[in-house]
Scaffold this active site. Structure first.
Site, PDB file in Angstrom:
ATOM      1  N   CYS A 154     -47.009   9.934  22.019  1.00 64.79           N
ATOM      2  CA  CYS A 154     -46.300   8.776  21.483  1.00 64.79           C
ATOM      3  C   CYS A 154     -45.964   8.969  20.010  1.00 64.79           C
ATOM      4  O   CYS A 154     -46.820   8.761  19.133  1.00 64.79           O
ATOM      5  CB  CYS A 154     -47.154   7.515  21.685  1.00 64.79           C
ATOM      6  SG  CYS A 154     -46.387   6.037  21.010  1.00 64.79           S
ATOM      7  N   CYS A 157     -46.240   5.857  17.832  1.00 64.32           N
ATOM      8  CA  CYS A 157     -47.619   5.478  17.474  1.00 64.32           C
ATOM      9  C   CYS A 157     -48.174   6.408  16.391  1.00 64.32           C
ATOM     10  O   CYS A 157     -48.862   5.947  15.482  1.00 64.32           O
ATOM     11  CB  CYS A 157     -48.558   5.575  18.679  1.00 64.32           C
ATOM     12  SG  CYS A 157     -47.871   4.965  20.220  1.00 64.32           S
ATOM     13  N   ASP A 158     -47.924   7.700  16.506  1.00 66.21           N
ATOM     14  CA  ASP A 158     -48.661   8.671  15.688  1.00 66.21           C
ATOM     15  C   ASP A 158     -47.817   9.445  14.675  1.00 66.21           C
ATOM     16  O   ASP A 158     -48.374  10.180  13.852  1.00 66.21           O
ATOM     17  CB  ASP A 158     -49.358   9.702  16.612  1.00 66.21           C
ATOM     18  CG  ASP A 158     -50.323   9.025  17.573  1.00 66.21           C
ATOM     19  OD1 ASP A 158     -50.907   8.000  17.174  1.00 66.21           O
ATOM     20  OD2 ASP A 158     -50.472   9.504  18.713  1.00 66.21           O
TER      21      ASP A 158
END
Ligand code: NAP
Length: 329
Positions: A154, A157-158
């Site tokens: 992701c 997300c990261d």
């Protein structure tokens, strides 16, 4: 039907959970991505008592997409999280209940469906399956070990953890190319590794990727091992044409090798293809009467938010027809 105005996701109390177990809903929807939320909106708007069960927070995979450019009505695109929050709000406006829990078993007893989750049992007269798909693992050494320590699925997300770093993206589809482009905002360099010499992604995204000076491409190559000490440090690669083995230094690896359907709990209940995608007709009806399928879980040719939304609407209307024919609702 009362409208729910509090849009926060609230976990049910024990009492609410008990009430839910006693109630037989007209429709139970499994999964809160675009397909499930659209089915919920249509079912709620048809005044059917509707419960949507979601194992995490509503929104599905689309909620983790930085920018969705091809959902009609939003020139310039919209963030996946925003779009999905709007869909959830709209479903709730029509009185849909959203409950938490991962459905692990589905049974049918006298025309009533029983859905088992880690939170309890829910009963429904119809079921709409919209449990979507999950990321496919590469299955190479180091992938599991370094998950969360350099291995990610992701970028939204990261990605921000990789400012100025060397990042690898694996895959050649829309996700790999679009998320690779997103990662160029943070990373010093993004190297896309693909097992063939041609991308599968849509041409406009390919053009943007080829024109981006931060992106590099390694063709005809697979990752054989992800290595490091505490965090990911390098990858062992193999050229599938020449057999040549090489190493590439990397701080992060984002894997976009496609999807697998979340359909294990349906084994033996509804007809599926050899990959586990649920087979349904043009009304989204599965082989089990009263059970419909919508979105990425279905065997279909195009998996997009826009097609998931169409599936969800069709499935809810088909469920309504089924109920009015059998249950006089
Ligand atoms: P995908 O289209 O299935 O692409 C997966 C990619 O990973 C392919 O390039 C495939 O290679 C490669 N791959 C598969 N297994 C591999 C392995 N074991 N090792 C190395 N590479 C492997 O998956 P996706 O990109 O996640 O997209 C999923 C669906 O969502 C698609 O229908 C896509 O169109 C849609 N989507 C749409 C958008 C958009 O419209 N904006 C954005 C994201 C996703 P091959 O090419 O050789 O098969």
């Amino acid at each position: 039907m009362s409208k729910i105005t509090d849009l926060e996701f609230v976990l049910p109390s024990g009492e609410e959970e008990k009430k839910r177990e006693d109630q037989v809903y007209d429709v139970i929807i499994v999964g809160g991505g675009p397909a499930g939320l659209t089915a919920a909106l249509y079912a709620g708007r048809s005044l059917l008592s509707t419960l949507l069960l979601e194992k995490m927070l509503p929104g599905g995979q689309a909620a983790t997409t930085d920018r969705i450019e091809n959902y009609p009505g939003f020139p310039g695109g919209i963030s996946g999280a925003d779009l999905m929050q709007r869909m959830e709000e709209q479903a709730r406006e029509f009185g849909v209940e959203i409950g938490s829990g991962e459905v692990t078993r589905l049974e049918v007893d006298n025309g009533i469906f029983k859905l088992y989750t880690d939170e309890g049992i829910s009963l429904g007269r119809t079921v709409i399956l919209a449990s979507g798909a999950r990321e496919r693992k590469l299955g190479v050494p180091g992938e599991e070990e370094y998950r969360g320590r350099g291995v990610s699925y992701c970028a939204t997300c990261d990605g921000a953890f990789y400012k100025g770093k060397q990042v690898v993206v694996v895959g050649g589809g829309d996700s790999a190319v679009e998320e690779g482009l997103y990662l160029t905002r943070f990373a010093g360099k993004v190297t896309l590794i693909h097992r063939r010499d041609q991308l599968r992604a849509v041409k406009t995204a390919q053009e943007r990727a080829f024109a981006n000076p931060k992106m590099a491409f390694v063709w005809d190559t697979v990752v054989e091992e992800i290595m490091g000490t505490r965090m990911v440090e390098n990858l062992r690669l193999k050229n599938v044409k020449t057999g040549q083995i090489s190493e590439l230094a990397a701080d992060g690896v984002f894997i976009y090798a496609g999807m697998e359907p979340n359909s294990e709990f349906l084994q033996g209940l509804v007809e599926m293809d050899s990959s586990g995608y649920v087979i349904s007709d043009e009304n989204m009806a599965t082989s089990l009467p009263g059970v419909f399928a919508a979105g990425d879980l279905r065997k279909k040719s195009l998996r997009q938010v826009s097609t998931a939304v169409g599936d969800g609407a069709t499935a809810a209307m088909a469920a309504e027809r089924y109920l009015s024919e059998r249950h006089n609702r």
